[in-house]
Design an enzyme around this catalytic site. Sequence first.
Site, PDB file in Angstrom:
ATOM      1  N   SER A  25       0.944  -1.193   0.048  1.00 31.77           N
ATOM      2  CA  SER A  25       0.233   0.004  -0.079  1.00 31.77           C
ATOM      3  C   SER A  25       0.917   1.267   0.193  1.00 31.77           C
ATOM      4  CB  SER A  25      -1.070  -0.031   1.137  1.00 31.77           C
ATOM      5  OG  SER A  25      -1.827   0.796   1.065  1.00 31.77           O
ATOM      6  N   ASP A  74      -8.899  -6.736  -4.210  1.00 33.37           N
ATOM      7  CA  ASP A  74      -8.292  -5.459  -3.529  1.00 33.37           C
ATOM      8  C   ASP A  74      -9.437  -4.265  -3.770  1.00 33.37           C
ATOM      9  OD1 ASP A  74      -6.907  -3.325  -2.586  1.00 33.37           O
ATOM     10  OD2 ASP A  74      -5.167  -4.362  -2.590  1.00 33.37           O
ATOM     11  N   HIS A 128      -6.907  -6.320   0.634  1.00 33.40           N
ATOM     12  CA  HIS A 128      -5.846  -5.397   0.552  1.00 33.40           C
ATOM     13  C   HIS A 128      -4.978  -5.949   1.811  1.00 33.40           C
ATOM     14  CE1 HIS A 128      -3.901  -1.615  -0.261  1.00 33.40           C
ATOM     15  NE2 HIS A 128      -3.840  -1.160   1.281  1.00 33.40           N
TER      16      HIS A 128
END
Length: 336
Positions: free
Chosen positions: A38, A124, A158
């Site tokens: 991320s 995600d 995620h």
Amino acid sequence: RDRVSTQSTGEMISTTILTILISLIASTAYASTVSGLSSGGFMAVQFHVAFSSSCTGAGVVAGGPYYCAQGLLSNALFACMTSPASIVNSILMTAAKNFERDRLIDPLSNLAGSKVWLYSGSKDTTVVPGVMRKLEEFYAGLVPASNIASVFNIASEHAIVTNNYGNACAYKGSPYINNCNYDSVQQMFTHLYGSLNPATTPIAANLVVISQSKYTPNGATPSSLSLSNDGYAYIPTGCKSGGCKVHVAFHGCLQSVSQVGRAFIEHAGYNRWAESNNIVILYPQTVASSLLGNPNACWDWWGYGSKNYANKNGPQMVTVMNIVNSIESGAFFDSI
């Protein structure tokens, strides 16, 4: 006349050999790799591109193209997370070339010798897979296709994924480590380093605390840069005196030690491969900062701390590179 000509040829050969040796030494000295999830994925890309003279590979999980946000939070939240059609790689490449021209990043030609491993979970919803496709496209303009490995077919949310720890594969939430029966670190390291020794149990005593304040630029306090006072490093048993490869693992937003404890450090899967393969793992740490507009302790990939966030003068970038240089030079080991 013939003797003089022979001597000149010999000198030329010697000079050529010396040049090759110097080039080989320069290309292998202080070589590091990076990875991240991320915001840590975006940071890994920034670090890799900016410091490509010494950073030879990157593993990116749910990140995006270099300079994607272009200094704007709105871009970070929209184009670079959920609207990849708005990402124009030609603009980002032009920005990178301008930074190169101004010597704010290392020559982009260095990336031709790099290896890149890309991962995006097909489920995600935070950084959608299309953003990682844009990153793949960006790297394709700089890195040979054979040096890029992409994994986009695992149904994970995620998170960084493992084969032995974490939430369900399709779960979205803290600590953003999911068990998908897939060892992402093994796959990443195999691509970046080649064949590996089998993983082994990491040794708790080999995890050391780093005072990040020793490495910030111009004596800045870590908190003023949205950095924690403490970072961490896993030093394998075979690396106590230095001389090992260095890998920087950037945590994601909401994944720092202040938010999830040592979950990322101890369970993302790096240390067990590091111990058996003599790879020092550096875990730099951020901290939340309402003053800087960073409540989730993200890495600076949109410019909350500095307009130079994506180049070699970025305060967070400088801090991490200072630690890497200390480890690779051996000076780091004098203080532990």
